[in-house]
Write an enzyme that holds these catalytic residues in place. Structure first.
Site, PDB file in Angstrom:
ATOM      1  N   ARG A 141      -3.808  -6.366  -2.568  1.00  0.00           N
ATOM      2  CA  ARG A 141      -3.604  -7.253  -1.415  1.00  0.00           C
ATOM      3  C   ARG A 141      -4.120  -8.563  -1.530  1.00  0.00           C
ATOM      4  NH1 ARG A 141      -7.404  -3.216  -0.878  1.00  0.00           N
ATOM      5  NH2 ARG A 141      -9.359  -3.599  -0.874  1.00  0.00           N
TER       6      ARG A 141
ATOM      7  N   SER B  65       0.884  -1.150  -0.104  1.00  0.00           N
ATOM      8  CA  SER B  65      -0.074  -0.032   0.003  1.00  0.00           C
ATOM      9  C   SER B  65       0.962   1.191  -0.197  1.00  0.00           C
ATOM     10  CB  SER B  65      -1.034  -0.125   1.204  1.00  0.00           C
ATOM     11  OG  SER B  65      -0.174   0.031   2.426  1.00  0.00           O
TER      12      SER B  65
ATOM     13  N   HIS C 175      -3.113   7.493  -4.115  1.00  0.00           N
ATOM     14  CA  HIS C 175      -3.109   6.144  -2.971  1.00  0.00           C
ATOM     15  C   HIS C 175      -3.220   4.970  -3.951  1.00  0.00           C
ATOM     16  CE1 HIS C 175      -5.865   3.114  -1.353  1.00  0.00           C
ATOM     17  NE2 HIS C 175      -4.886   3.112  -0.472  1.00  0.00           N
TER      18      HIS C 175
ATOM     19  N   HIS D 192     -20.483  11.614   5.943  1.00  0.00           N
ATOM     20  CA  HIS D 192     -20.933  12.888   6.941  1.00  0.00           C
ATOM     21  C   HIS D 192     -20.428  14.051   6.077  1.00  0.00           C
ATOM     22  CE1 HIS D 192     -16.349  12.009   7.268  1.00  0.00           C
ATOM     23  NE2 HIS D 192     -16.195  13.189   7.827  1.00  0.00           N
TER      24      HIS D 192
ATOM     25  N   ASN E 117      -3.163   0.397  -3.582  1.00  0.00           N
ATOM     26  CA  ASN E 117      -3.182  -0.861  -2.603  1.00  0.00           C
ATOM     27  C   ASN E 117      -3.349  -2.043  -3.429  1.00  0.00           C
ATOM     28  OD1 ASN E 117      -5.242  -2.544  -0.868  1.00  0.00           O
ATOM     29  ND2 ASN E 117      -3.369  -1.970   0.558  1.00  0.00           N
TER      30      ASN E 117
ATOM     31  N   GLY F  51      -1.520  -4.612  14.181  1.00  0.00           N
ATOM     32  CA  GLY F  51      -0.331  -4.110  13.315  1.00  0.00           C
ATOM     33  C   GLY F  51       0.551  -2.794  13.774  1.00  0.00           C
ATOM     34  N   ARG F  52       1.464  -2.652  12.889  1.00  0.00           N
ATOM     35  CA  ARG F  52       2.247  -1.655  13.460  1.00  0.00           C
ATOM     36  C   ARG F  52       1.588  -0.087  13.248  1.00  0.00           C
ATOM     37  NH1 ARG F  52       6.897   1.273  11.199  1.00  0.00           N
ATOM     38  NH2 ARG F  52       8.668   1.796  12.784  1.00  0.00           N
TER      39      ARG F  52
END
Length: 300
Positions: free
Chosen positions: A110, A92, A106, A175, A108, A259-260
């Protein structure tokens, strides 16, 4: 028959390729690598660039984690997977340019596999990429989507419009009642018709990212900008933060699986601002972003 090793090797190679391409385009900074180990199983390598000639901040992450039970973010839509062990691997990235005329991007890709003794494994691919401009440009949007469409075409004419709409629907701030940007591709839970074809589709999407993004950087990185553009960029970055912290599945999955944190929140921009009840002046380029670009469009 799934081949987890082939997927992992591809994702590592893709991280190398994308980092090399972005670093060469920036020319003023390099990616610093930070490898990490997850206590519950797995780990990854994070690569972050700061204060470059083009990129104020950017990161390209690889992670491969595994555990005995999928988190709620992964089973909410598929409760039948609860209780299965899992492996999740992905590459990512988020790149935040300094020049407000260069969009944030962006991407990603996976792979997930969930297993349970005595039952067939359940696996799927996901990913995509999307573009978040601060100042709209028809040429850039057309190129971005045309490249995305070309990456999908070998797998059927219906793939691009399906993934494009999925992206528009996903990267939408409910929103705010507005999209995050001008979209691109998004897909998840993809396993059709078989592993080989699904893996090939994911590779096609991953391999096309630089082709989609680099020409936009090259056209816009020398455009002059000033404090007005900078302040609007920082304001719009706030929408990016809101989406990633409220809606993004990858962020939720990473946090719920232990996760980190530094790697998960690498996607956030270095500087951002919010202003109460702000609206752009009519007839300005800032207003045009809302009226023309943050609207459902067929860009190809």
């Amino acid at each position: 028959m799934t081949d987890k090793i082939a997927v992992k090797n591809y994702l590592l190679d893709l991280q190398d390729c994308i980092c090399a391409g972005l670093q060469a385009e920036d020319g003023g900074s390099t990616f610093a690598e930070d490898s990490w180990i997850r206590e519950e199983g797995g780990g990854g390598r994070s690569r972050v660039m700061t204060n470059g000639s083009v990129f104020e901040k950017g990161g390209v992450n690889f992670s491969h984690v595994h555990g005995t039970q999928l988190p709620p973010s992964a089973t909410a839509a598929r409760p039948e997977l609860a209780g299965r062990s899992f492996e999740a691997m992905g590459m990512s990235l988020v790149m935040h340019p300094e020049n407000p005329y260069v969009p944030t991007s962006h991407a990603n890709v996976r792979f997930f596999i969930a297993e349970k003794e005595g039952e067939a494994p359940v696996w799927w691919f996901g990913g995509g990429y999307d573009l978040t401009p601060y100042y709209g440009n028809e040429e850039d949007c057309h190129h971005w989507h045309q490249t995305a469409k070309a990456a999908c075409e070998p797998f059927g004419e219906a793939i691009y419009p399906h993934f494009k709409k999925w992206c528009d629907d996903y990267f939408f701030l409910k929103h705010r009642n507005e999209p995050r940007g001008v979209g691109g591709l998004f897909f998840d839970d993809y396993n059709q018709p078989d592993f080989e074809q699904s893996f090939a589709l994911m590779r096609s999407v991953g391999d096309s990212y630089l082709e989609a993004y680099l020409p936009i950087i090259q056209r816009r990185k020398e455009v002059p900008w000033g404090e007005r553009e900078r302040q609007f960029q920082l304001y719009r970055r706030g929408r990016y933060v809101e989406f990633n912290l409220v809606y993004d599945r990858g962020t939720l999955f990473g946090l719920q699986t232990g996760g980190r944190t530094e790697s998960i929140l690498m996607s956030l921009p270095p500087l951002v601002r919010w202003e109460y009840d702000w609206h752009p002046e009519p007839g300005t380029a800032e207003a045009e972003l809302y009226q023309v670009y943050l609207q459902p469009r067929d860009w190809v």
